[in-house]
Design an enzyme around this catalytic site. Sequence first.
Site, short mmCIF file in Angstrom:
data_model
loop_
_atom_site.label_atom_id
_atom_site.label_comp_id
_atom_site.label_asym_id
_atom_site.label_seq_id
_atom_site.Cartn_x
_atom_site.Cartn_y
_atom_site.Cartn_z
N ASP A 1 -8.80 -4.44 8.48
CA ASP A 1 -8.88 -4.58 9.94
C ASP A 1 -7.78 -3.80 10.67
O ASP A 1 -7.86 -3.59 11.89
CB ASP A 1 -8.82 -6.06 10.33
CG ASP A 1 -10.07 -6.80 9.86
OD1 ASP A 1 -11.16 -6.20 9.88
OD2 ASP A 1 -9.94 -7.96 9.43
N GLY B 1 6.48 -4.91 14.39
CA GLY B 1 6.32 -4.41 15.75
C GLY B 1 7.27 -5.13 16.70
O GLY B 1 7.96 -4.50 17.52
N ARG B 2 7.34 -6.46 16.59
CA ARG B 2 8.23 -7.24 17.47
C ARG B 2 9.69 -6.91 17.21
O ARG B 2 10.50 -6.85 18.12
CB ARG B 2 7.96 -8.75 17.27
CG ARG B 2 6.78 -9.25 18.09
CD ARG B 2 6.31 -10.59 17.61
NE ARG B 2 5.50 -10.47 16.40
CZ ARG B 2 5.14 -11.49 15.64
NH1 ARG B 2 5.52 -12.70 15.95
NH2 ARG B 2 4.39 -11.29 14.58
N ASP C 1 5.00 -9.70 8.24
CA ASP C 1 4.61 -9.65 9.65
C ASP C 1 5.85 -9.58 10.54
O ASP C 1 6.89 -10.15 10.20
CB ASP C 1 3.79 -10.92 9.97
CG ASP C 1 2.91 -10.72 11.19
OD1 ASP C 1 2.93 -9.63 11.78
OD2 ASP C 1 2.22 -11.68 11.56
N LEU D 1 8.57 -6.76 -13.52
CA LEU D 1 7.89 -7.23 -12.30
C LEU D 1 6.61 -6.42 -12.11
O LEU D 1 6.61 -5.20 -12.29
CB LEU D 1 8.80 -7.02 -11.08
CG LEU D 1 8.21 -7.38 -9.72
CD1 LEU D 1 8.07 -8.90 -9.57
CD2 LEU D 1 9.08 -6.85 -8.57
N HIS E 1 8.16 -0.58 11.19
CA HIS E 1 7.54 -0.45 9.86
C HIS E 1 8.51 0.22 8.89
O HIS E 1 8.60 -0.15 7.72
CB HIS E 1 6.24 0.35 9.95
CG HIS E 1 5.19 -0.31 10.80
ND1 HIS E 1 4.86 -1.63 10.66
CD2 HIS E 1 4.40 0.17 11.81
CE1 HIS E 1 3.91 -1.95 11.55
NE2 HIS E 1 3.63 -0.87 12.25
N ARG F 1 -5.98 -0.38 14.74
CA ARG F 1 -4.75 -0.12 15.53
C ARG F 1 -4.78 1.32 16.06
O ARG F 1 -5.51 2.16 15.54
CB ARG F 1 -3.53 -0.31 14.63
CG ARG F 1 -3.36 -1.77 14.25
CD ARG F 1 -2.02 -2.05 13.63
NE ARG F 1 -1.93 -3.48 13.37
CZ ARG F 1 -0.81 -4.15 13.22
NH1 ARG F 1 0.36 -3.53 13.30
NH2 ARG F 1 -0.81 -5.45 12.99
N TRP G 1 -7.26 -0.75 10.53
CA TRP G 1 -7.72 0.58 11.01
C TRP G 1 -7.97 0.55 12.52
O TRP G 1 -8.03 1.61 13.15
CB TRP G 1 -9.03 0.98 10.31
CG TRP G 1 -8.89 1.29 8.85
CD1 TRP G 1 -9.39 0.55 7.82
CD2 TRP G 1 -8.23 2.42 8.24
NE1 TRP G 1 -9.07 1.15 6.61
CE2 TRP G 1 -8.36 2.30 6.84
CE3 TRP G 1 -7.52 3.52 8.74
CZ2 TRP G 1 -7.83 3.22 5.94
CZ3 TRP G 1 -6.99 4.44 7.84
CH2 TRP G 1 -7.15 4.28 6.46
N ARG H 1 7.16 1.14 17.55
CA ARG H 1 6.72 0.23 16.48
C ARG H 1 6.89 0.84 15.09
O ARG H 1 7.20 0.14 14.12
CB ARG H 1 5.25 -0.15 16.69
CG ARG H 1 5.01 -1.02 17.93
CD ARG H 1 3.51 -1.24 18.14
NE ARG H 1 2.91 -1.86 16.97
CZ ARG H 1 2.91 -3.17 16.73
NH1 ARG H 1 3.49 -3.99 17.59
NH2 ARG H 1 2.34 -3.65 15.65
N ARG I 1 -1.20 -18.02 9.39
CA ARG I 1 -2.60 -17.81 8.99
C ARG I 1 -2.65 -16.86 7.81
O ARG I 1 -1.67 -16.16 7.52
CB ARG I 1 -3.43 -17.29 10.17
CG ARG I 1 -2.86 -16.06 10.81
CD ARG I 1 -3.72 -15.55 11.99
NE ARG I 1 -3.01 -14.46 12.65
CZ ARG I 1 -2.19 -14.62 13.69
NH1 ARG I 1 -1.99 -15.82 14.22
NH2 ARG I 1 -1.56 -13.58 14.20
C1 FPP Z 1 2.69 -6.40 10.32
O1 FPP Z 1 3.60 -6.35 11.38
C2 FPP Z 1 2.99 -5.32 9.38
C3 FPP Z 1 2.09 -4.37 9.01
C4 FPP Z 1 0.71 -4.32 9.52
C5 FPP Z 1 2.48 -3.28 8.12
C6 FPP Z 1 3.43 -3.61 7.00
C7 FPP Z 1 4.00 -2.34 6.53
C8 FPP Z 1 5.26 -2.14 6.05
C9 FPP Z 1 6.22 -3.22 5.85
C10 FPP Z 1 5.76 -0.77 5.72
C11 FPP Z 1 4.83 0.14 5.02
C12 FPP Z 1 4.44 -0.38 3.71
C13 FPP Z 1 4.61 0.24 2.53
C14 FPP Z 1 4.20 -0.42 1.30
C15 FPP Z 1 5.22 1.55 2.40
P1 FPP Z 1 3.05 -6.04 12.84
O2 FPP Z 1 3.07 -4.57 13.03
O3 FPP Z 1 1.71 -6.65 13.03
O4 FPP Z 1 4.14 -6.73 13.70
P2 FPP Z 1 3.93 -7.49 15.10
O5 FPP Z 1 3.06 -8.69 14.80
O6 FPP Z 1 5.33 -7.88 15.46
O7 FPP Z 1 3.30 -6.54 16.04
#
Ligand code: FPP
Length: 235
Positions: free
Chosen positions: A63, A19-20, A16, A127, A33, A67, A65, A29, A181
Amino acid sequence: MQSKQLPGLHVGIIMDGNGRWASARGMPRALGHKAGIEAIRRVVEASPGAGIGTLTLYAFSCDNWSRPEPEVSALMGLMRLYLRNEIGRLAESGVRLSVIGRRDRLPDGLAAAIARAEAATAQGERLHLRIAVDYSAREAILQAARWAQGCEPLTREAFSMLISGGTPDVDLVIRTSGEQRLSDFLLWESAYAEFHFTDRLWPDFDSDALAEAMTVFRARHRRFGGLTGSAAVAA
Ligand code: FPP
């Protein structure tokens, strides 16, 4: 399909804060990623040395989707790139990749790319890397309940097998970015998991952060509902 068990702990990570991380740098954002993929690389590399046999990463929930479409497309594109760019490295380093979650709603070609990646890494024994994509733990439990109909006697072990295919229960769940959570991640498998929450944003997560989480985990006294130490003796 039943999964071959590897020795070592099962760690699940809710990645998580991408985005931040990006917003703090004035970036879109999607670049958060993208930076998150570098963190995945670092953690996968460090996992066997940290005593991890199975690593489950939460990449995209059912959930997610909801976004905005450009962000969903960017994430799907990154998954495609990840599979294309990393498969050779994963196979060479003994990592077996599995993807958990639904595949029928993924964009064209992605399910086939996942199947190819799974086949190419199937022999990995250092792994087991599981990536959760279009995943919901409640959906997985519901699906298992559908399969279980008529399965007699339905034991806890048999139901677990339907949910996780023999992958061991989760020992430790890590969530980054200060949120605390589970967000529909491995609900059944985390029944006795320990939890580690860190303020660090996922793109900043590295082998030191993983080592710190493992140190905290190893200092915990896991009782699985029983008693340990002097309390057990006194009883
Ligand atoms: C949550 O951060 C992160 C996600 C919903 C996506 C996680 C994806 C990756 C790390 C990269 C793609 C994955 C692979 C396996 C290639 P957020 O966007 O909700 O962050 P925020 O809470 O700061 O907005």
